[in-house]
Motif scaffolding. Structure first.
Motif, PDB file in Angstrom:
ATOM      1  N   UNK A 163       5.664   6.309  -8.463  1.00  0.00           N
ATOM      2  CA  UNK A 163       5.582   4.880  -8.792  1.00  0.00           C
ATOM      3  C   UNK A 163       5.965   4.134  -7.523  1.00  0.00           C
ATOM      4  N   UNK A 164       5.021   3.427  -6.909  1.00  0.00           N
ATOM      5  CA  UNK A 164       5.264   2.912  -5.555  1.00  0.00           C
ATOM      6  C   UNK A 164       6.245   1.761  -5.511  1.00  0.00           C
ATOM      7  N   UNK A 165       6.379   0.982  -6.613  1.00  0.00           N
ATOM      8  CA  UNK A 165       7.096  -0.278  -6.517  1.00  0.00           C
ATOM      9  C   UNK A 165       6.313  -1.257  -5.663  1.00  0.00           C
ATOM     10  N   UNK A 166       6.847  -2.460  -5.511  1.00  0.00           N
ATOM     11  CA  UNK A 166       6.169  -3.475  -4.702  1.00  0.00           C
ATOM     12  C   UNK A 166       6.247  -3.071  -3.229  1.00  0.00           C
ATOM     13  N   UNK A 167       5.135  -2.590  -2.693  1.00  0.00           N
ATOM     14  CA  UNK A 167       5.103  -2.170  -1.302  1.00  0.00           C
ATOM     15  C   UNK A 167       3.689  -2.249  -0.773  1.00  0.00           C
ATOM     16  N   UNK A 193       4.770   3.751   6.797  1.00  0.00           N
ATOM     17  CA  UNK A 193       5.207   5.123   7.030  1.00  0.00           C
ATOM     18  C   UNK A 193       6.029   5.679   5.885  1.00  0.00           C
ATOM     19  N   UNK A 194       6.761   4.813   5.186  1.00  0.00           N
ATOM     20  CA  UNK A 194       7.575   5.286   4.081  1.00  0.00           C
ATOM     21  C   UNK A 194       6.750   5.872   2.957  1.00  0.00           C
ATOM     22  N   UNK A 195       5.606   5.262   2.652  1.00  0.00           N
ATOM     23  CA  UNK A 195       4.717   5.804   1.622  1.00  0.00           C
ATOM     24  C   UNK A 195       4.120   7.125   2.094  1.00  0.00           C
ATOM     25  N   UNK A 196       3.736   7.179   3.366  1.00  0.00           N
ATOM     26  CA  UNK A 196       3.198   8.424   3.914  1.00  0.00           C
ATOM     27  C   UNK A 196       4.223   9.545   3.824  1.00  0.00           C
ATOM     28  N   UNK A 197       5.503   9.210   4.027  1.00  0.00           N
ATOM     29  CA  UNK A 197       6.547  10.229   3.951  1.00  0.00           C
ATOM     30  C   UNK A 197       6.722  10.743   2.519  1.00  0.00           C
ATOM     31  N   UNK A 198       6.552   9.869   1.541  1.00  0.00           N
ATOM     32  CA  UNK A 198       6.590  10.324   0.145  1.00  0.00           C
ATOM     33  C   UNK A 198       5.510  11.382  -0.079  1.00  0.00           C
ATOM     34  N   UNK A 199       4.308  11.121   0.451  1.00  0.00           N
ATOM     35  CA  UNK A 199       3.209  12.080   0.290  1.00  0.00           C
ATOM     36  C   UNK A 199       3.507  13.400   0.981  1.00  0.00           C
ATOM     37  N   UNK A 200       4.216  13.354   2.097  1.00  0.00           N
ATOM     38  CA  UNK A 200       4.555  14.596   2.798  1.00  0.00           C
ATOM     39  C   UNK A 200       5.605  15.401   2.031  1.00  0.00           C
ATOM     40  N   UNK A 239       0.865  14.514  -8.605  1.00  0.00           N
ATOM     41  CA  UNK A 239      -0.403  14.634  -9.308  1.00  0.00           C
ATOM     42  C   UNK A 239      -0.921  13.316  -9.830  1.00  0.00           C
ATOM     43  N   UNK A 240      -0.019  12.333 -10.017  1.00  0.00           N
ATOM     44  CA  UNK A 240      -0.389  10.993 -10.481  1.00  0.00           C
ATOM     45  C   UNK A 240       0.358   9.983  -9.622  1.00  0.00           C
ATOM     46  N   UNK A 241      -0.356   8.948  -9.170  1.00  0.00           N
ATOM     47  CA  UNK A 241       0.224   7.911  -8.322  1.00  0.00           C
ATOM     48  C   UNK A 241      -0.072   6.545  -8.927  1.00  0.00           C
ATOM     49  N   UNK A 242       0.973   5.728  -9.084  1.00  0.00           N
ATOM     50  CA  UNK A 242       0.833   4.363  -9.579  1.00  0.00           C
ATOM     51  C   UNK A 242       1.120   3.399  -8.437  1.00  0.00           C
ATOM     52  N   UNK A 243       0.093   2.988  -7.672  1.00  0.00           N
ATOM     53  CA  UNK A 243       0.322   2.003  -6.619  1.00  0.00           C
ATOM     54  C   UNK A 243       0.431   0.594  -7.206  1.00  0.00           C
ATOM     55  N   UNK A 244       1.372  -0.173  -6.698  1.00  0.00           N
ATOM     56  CA  UNK A 244       1.488  -1.580  -7.081  1.00  0.00           C
ATOM     57  C   UNK A 244       0.542  -2.352  -6.169  1.00  0.00           C
ATOM     58  N   UNK A 245      -0.571  -2.762  -6.706  1.00  0.00           N
ATOM     59  CA  UNK A 245      -1.666  -3.323  -5.919  1.00  0.00           C
ATOM     60  C   UNK A 245      -1.728  -4.847  -6.093  1.00  0.00           C
ATOM     61  N   UNK A 246      -2.930  -5.412  -6.084  1.00  0.00           N
ATOM     62  CA  UNK A 246      -3.103  -6.839  -6.302  1.00  0.00           C
ATOM     63  C   UNK A 246      -3.105  -7.704  -5.064  1.00  0.00           C
TER      64      UNK A 246
END
Length: 257
Positions: free
Chosen positions: A154-158, A162-169, A174-181
């Motif tokens: 769950x990405x939160x407002x972001x 690099x911090x998101x990339x580090x989460x992926x590393x 299996x499921x990702x909830x990006x806060x988009x918009x």
């Protein structure tokens, strides 16, 4: 492993996983204007479910507490009855009560009926580099069920950084909830993920199902779920994108790693 996600509106979603019920950034107020110190926000649509409809949950995953489109008046009332509220360290100091503050990469465990669920706070940046003094602290969350289930992010407002990339590393989600918009309030830059950021996130989490939230319901959202669909389809990621219908419980199947 399958999980069930119900989009309530904006950033608010009910996540049901391995017998646990989690709620992201609670916003249950009706449409209207919300005055912040620097800008007035306009909420266009109400929640698909009321706080009462949501029922009992095991934890609230609150990315931050200072913006009405992530925690409104009704949401604050909801926190008072929640078993656990996980948020930023600064937010926990402001909110008090049953809130627990976490720095990025700090973890905790939920326990229920002999099952456990690990939750790790993740880095988030609420806009471009240098925005932190204005936007305040924000975190996301990785939720890890027992094997063979894969983590949920769950990405939160972001925005993408690099911090998101580090989460992926670090996590094979299996499921990702990006806060988009592509939220925009302070100037000609985005405070949450735009379509490009969402595509970068999909590339980083190479086979995850992408389930966007925070795409509709507020006037300061510059892009919506339809924009994500068009972008993902154009670039060949469309089969991995799941657009939720508000109020409808949707089973999301992720591949077993």
């Amino acid at each position: 492993m399958s999980i069930t996600i119900t989009l309530i509106g904006g950033p608010t979603a009910l996540i049901e996983i391995d017998g646990f019920r989690l709620l992201t950034d609670p916003t249950f107020d009706a449409p209207g204007d919300y005055q912040l110190p620097h800008v007035k926000l306009e909420k266009l649509t109400g929640p698909a479910l009321s706080a009462r409809d949501v029922g009992e949950i095991d934890a609230v995953l609150l990315s931050h507490d200072q913006h009405s489109d992530n925690l409104d008046r009704s949401g604050r009332d909801f926190l008072k009855g929640a078993k656990r509220v996980l948020t930023t360290q600064a937010g926990a100091k402001r909110l008090g009560g049953n809130t627990e503050g976490f720095a990025p990469w700090a973890s905790t465990t939920l326990k229920k009926g002999g099952r456990t669920l690990a939750i790790t706070a993740t880095p988030a940046r609420h806009g471009p580099a240098g925005i932190e003094p204005l936007s305040g602290d924000v975190i996301g969350f990785v939720v890890e069920p027992a094997k063979p289930g894969r983590p949920v992010y769950v990405s939160g407002d972001t925005t993408w950084f690099d911090g998101v990339a580090e989460v992926a590393r670090r996590f094979d989600c299996g499921v990702v909830l990006p806060f988009a918009g592509a939220a925009q309030t302070r100037g000609p830059f985005h405070l949450t993920m735009d379509t490009n950021d969402a595509i970068e996130t999909a590339r980083a989490f190479a086979d995850a199902v992408i389930v966007p939230v925070h795409t509709d319901g507020w006037a300061h959202f510059r892009q919506n779920a339809s924009d994500l669909r068009a972008s993902f389809d154009t670039l060949g990621f469309g089969r991995r994108l799941r657009i939720l219908e508000p109020g409808v419980s949707t089973v999301i199947e992720s591949q077993v790693s």
